[in-house]
Design a protein around this motif. Structure first.
Motif, PDB file in Angstrom:
ATOM      1  N   THR A   1      38.722  29.680  36.719  1.00  0.00           N
ATOM      2  CA  THR A   1      38.777  30.751  37.717  1.00  0.00           C
ATOM      3  C   THR A   1      38.992  30.183  39.109  1.00  0.00           C
TER       4      THR A   1
ATOM      5  N   ILE B   1      42.063  31.198  41.578  1.00  0.00           N
ATOM      6  CA  ILE B   1      41.827  31.727  42.929  1.00  0.00           C
ATOM      7  C   ILE B   1      42.481  30.814  43.958  1.00  0.00           C
TER       8      ILE B   1
ATOM      9  N   ASN C   1      27.477  36.883  47.219  1.00  0.00           N
ATOM     10  CA  ASN C   1      28.786  37.496  47.410  1.00  0.00           C
ATOM     11  C   ASN C   1      29.499  36.790  48.539  1.00  0.00           C
TER      12      ASN C   1
ATOM     13  N   ASP D   1      35.246  39.329  48.505  1.00  0.00           N
ATOM     14  CA  ASP D   1      35.207  40.307  47.409  1.00  0.00           C
ATOM     15  C   ASP D   1      34.736  39.694  46.100  1.00  0.00           C
ATOM     16  N   TRP D   2      34.206  38.507  46.136  1.00  0.00           N
ATOM     17  CA  TRP D   2      33.843  37.782  44.916  1.00  0.00           C
ATOM     18  C   TRP D   2      32.333  37.632  44.788  1.00  0.00           C
TER      19      TRP D   2
ATOM     20  N   ARG E   1      35.302  39.165  40.426  1.00  0.00           N
ATOM     21  CA  ARG E   1      35.513  40.149  41.490  1.00  0.00           C
ATOM     22  C   ARG E   1      34.290  41.032  41.529  1.00  0.00           C
TER      23      ARG E   1
ATOM     24  N   ASN F   1      33.820  44.069  42.378  1.00  0.00           N
ATOM     25  CA  ASN F   1      33.949  45.441  41.907  1.00  0.00           C
ATOM     26  C   ASN F   1      33.980  45.550  40.387  1.00  0.00           C
TER      27      ASN F   1
END
Length: 91
Positions: A12, A16, A64, A67-68, A86, A88
């Motif tokens: 990941t 990113i 956090n 947005d991660w 993410r 969300n």
């Protein structure tokens, strides 16, 4: 402090980093993660468990950054990153 990654988290991180590099300058992806860890994670601090029930069941702490959500555990002088998702996506 040593920073370690699970295989999944490392993949990941690479994804990113490549994405951030593609929209910014070369190396900005690596700086993104270094900044996240340097600014938010301190040794000798007790972090609460993640709010996400699955990550909490694994006894992971979260912070956090942008947005991660980064799920980690500190043991001795090492920080191990287990998940980067993410924000969300989490319930």
């Amino acid at each position: 402090m040593n920073v370690l990654y699970t295989e999944e988290a490392f993949i990941t991180v690479l994804e990113i980093s490549d994405f951030i590099d593609s929209i910014n300058s070369e190396g900005s992806g690596a700086r993104w993660l270094a900044k996240a860890i340097d600014e938010y994670v301190l040794l000798n601090v007790q972090y609460g468990l993640c709010h996400d029930s699955y990550l909490a069941s694994l006894e992971l702490s979260c912070f956090n950054f942008n947005d991660w959500t980064i799920a980690f555990k500190i043991e001795d002088d090492s920080l191990t990153v287990y998940e980067i998702v993410r924000g969300n996506i989490l319930t």
